[in-house]
Design a protein around this motif. Structure first.
Motif, PDB file in Angstrom:
ATOM      1  N   PHE A  14       0.836  -1.206   0.000  1.00  0.00           N
ATOM      2  CA  PHE A  14       0.000   0.000   0.000  1.00  0.00           C
ATOM      3  C   PHE A  14       0.867   1.251   0.000  1.00  0.00           C
ATOM      4  N   ASP A  15       0.638   2.128  -0.988  1.00  0.00           N
ATOM      5  CA  ASP A  15       1.354   3.410  -1.026  1.00  0.00           C
ATOM      6  C   ASP A  15       0.406   4.601  -1.146  1.00  0.00           C
ATOM      7  N   GLY A  16      -0.895   4.355  -1.031  1.00  0.00           N
ATOM      8  CA  GLY A  16      -1.863   5.434  -1.092  1.00  0.00           C
ATOM      9  C   GLY A  16      -2.344   5.779  -2.483  1.00  0.00           C
ATOM     10  N   VAL A  39      -2.340  -7.836   6.566  1.00  0.00           N
ATOM     11  CA  VAL A  39      -1.176  -6.989   6.834  1.00  0.00           C
ATOM     12  C   VAL A  39      -1.114  -5.920   5.752  1.00  0.00           C
ATOM     13  N   LEU A  40      -1.166  -4.683   6.156  1.00  0.00           N
ATOM     14  CA  LEU A  40      -1.106  -3.548   5.242  1.00  0.00           C
ATOM     15  C   LEU A  40       0.316  -3.005   5.308  1.00  0.00           C
ATOM     16  N   CYS A  41       1.096  -3.260   4.257  1.00  0.00           N
ATOM     17  CA  CYS A  41       2.533  -2.962   4.278  1.00  0.00           C
ATOM     18  C   CYS A  41       2.877  -1.770   3.393  1.00  0.00           C
ATOM     19  N   HIS A  42       3.648  -0.853   3.974  1.00  0.00           N
ATOM     20  CA  HIS A  42       4.191   0.271   3.207  1.00  0.00           C
ATOM     21  C   HIS A  42       5.699   0.312   3.413  1.00  0.00           C
ATOM     22  N   ALA A  43       6.445   0.285   2.308  1.00  0.00           N
ATOM     23  CA  ALA A  43       7.909   0.324   2.378  1.00  0.00           C
ATOM     24  C   ALA A  43       8.409   1.693   1.928  1.00  0.00           C
ATOM     25  N   HIS A  64       9.936   8.336   7.507  1.00  0.00           N
ATOM     26  CA  HIS A  64       9.259   7.406   8.418  1.00  0.00           C
ATOM     27  C   HIS A  64       7.909   7.971   8.865  1.00  0.00           C
ATOM     28  N   GLU A  65       7.877   9.257   9.169  1.00  0.00           N
ATOM     29  CA  GLU A  65       6.616   9.880   9.580  1.00  0.00           C
ATOM     30  C   GLU A  65       5.603   9.871   8.428  1.00  0.00           C
ATOM     31  N   ALA A  66       6.096  10.138   7.229  1.00  0.00           N
ATOM     32  CA  ALA A  66       5.200  10.104   6.068  1.00  0.00           C
ATOM     33  C   ALA A  66       4.636   8.698   5.872  1.00  0.00           C
ATOM     34  N   VAL A  70       0.689   7.389   5.678  1.00  0.00           N
ATOM     35  CA  VAL A  70       0.144   6.554   4.605  1.00  0.00           C
ATOM     36  C   VAL A  70      -0.531   5.325   5.196  1.00  0.00           C
ATOM     37  N   LEU A  71       0.135   4.682   6.157  1.00  0.00           N
ATOM     38  CA  LEU A  71      -0.429   3.491   6.777  1.00  0.00           C
ATOM     39  C   LEU A  71      -1.709   3.810   7.551  1.00  0.00           C
ATOM     40  N   ALA A  72      -1.698   4.914   8.265  1.00  0.00           N
ATOM     41  CA  ALA A  72      -2.893   5.296   9.034  1.00  0.00           C
ATOM     42  C   ALA A  72      -4.077   5.512   8.096  1.00  0.00           C
TER      43      ALA A  72
END
Length: 289
Positions: A14-16, A39-43, A64-66, A70-72
């Motif tokens: 997931f990247d939005g 599991v919703l993964c953002h790298a 990291h904050e960004a 995105v995950l939220a």
């Protein structure tokens, strides 16, 4: 990779992006049908070299904050779409393709959008989806086309490509389960030797029919509730698969690892519907081609 209950997880990259939202919808549907957590993964990855340490530290902190934002957003979207799936956000530093491939080793299923942020509209499939489809250790669904989910009453089938190989056997098993879970018919298409269709006289005596016939028998024995349609090999495999994809809700094909099979690769870049790529089992990988 499993939760506390031992259920293997469905993973979605997931990247939005719009494509990631389509993948999230599909992954939620899979998790709900399978009774699996998601599991919703953002790298994310620091892209620069040779900068001052304090600049790199501040930059990594910002990325990291960004990623957390995105995950939220993804978790909130997931919770608005379903209340029946446990969703776990996961932030990973590093290459998205490599991190997702690593996660696939313990996952039930991995779902990706066909492209991510920054991909040109003319690019048929993103580099992350292409890499993961080749190297993943679990089935990968790349959500292409409009990405709409199959709904009850939708007559379009799950389509699977078979040729009698071990890779095709894994694809058939996955496709039959998808058809059963979604209450969709299953169409079985021959995907063997490339080139034009065999001569009509040869069709009556050759083994071209055999993989399809065997596949139909297997599905009817193991999944008696799945309506199965064999497809005669009257066209070359690419053309037959192209035609089948026009009406498919999901197209399933086996991946020959470590070299990505020519049929699977062709479909990944040309199919107009979501495509599932199913890897060889570990024992089949060890045996080699």
């Amino acid at each position: 990779m499993s939760d506390a209950s031992g259920a293997r997880e469905v993973v979605v990259g997931f990247d939005g992006s719009v494509h990631a939202m389509q993948a999230l919808d599909w992954a939620l549907d899979e998790a709900e049908l399978r009774g699996s957590p998601l599991v919703l993964c953002h790298a994310w990855q620091w892209p620069y070299q040779g900068v001052a340490p304090e600049v790199e530290e501040a930059g990594r902190r910002s990325l990291h904050e960004a990623a957390q934002h995105v995950l939220a957003h993804g978790v909130e979207c997931a919770r608005q779409r379903t209340a029946g799936v446990a969703v776990r956000p996961l932030s990973e530093e590093g290459s998205a393709a490599e991190r997702l491939t690593e996660l696939s080793a313990g996952a039930e299923l991995l779902v990706l959008g066909s492209r991510g942020l920054g991909r040109l509209a003319r690019v048929p499939v993103g580099s992350v989806a292409a890499h993961v489809a080749v190297h993943a250790r679990c089935p990968v669904i790349v959500v292409r086309g409009v990405g709409a989910l199959p709904r009850p009453g939708d007559p379009r089938p799950v389509v699977v490509a078979v040729d009698g190989s071990p890779a095709a056997e894994g694809a058939l098993s996955f496709a039959a389960r998808e058809a059963e879970l979604r209450q969709l018919p299953l169409k079985i298409v021959y995907s063997g030797a490339e080139g034009g269709p065999p001569p009509e006289a040869a069709l009556r005596h050759s083994s071209v029919h055999d993989p399809v016939e065997r596949a139909v028998t297997v599905v009817r024995e193991r999944h008696p509730d799945v309506l199965t349609h064999p497809e005669n090999p009257l066209a070359s495999p690419p053309e037959a698969l192209r035609e089948a994809a026009q009406e498919a809700r999901l197209l399933v094909v086996g991946a020959a690892h470590p070299a990505f099979g020519s049929v699977a690769q062709w479909l990944l870049y040309n199919a107009v519907c979501p495509i599932a790529v199913v890897p060889l089992r570990e024992d089949e990988r060890a045996e080699g081609p």
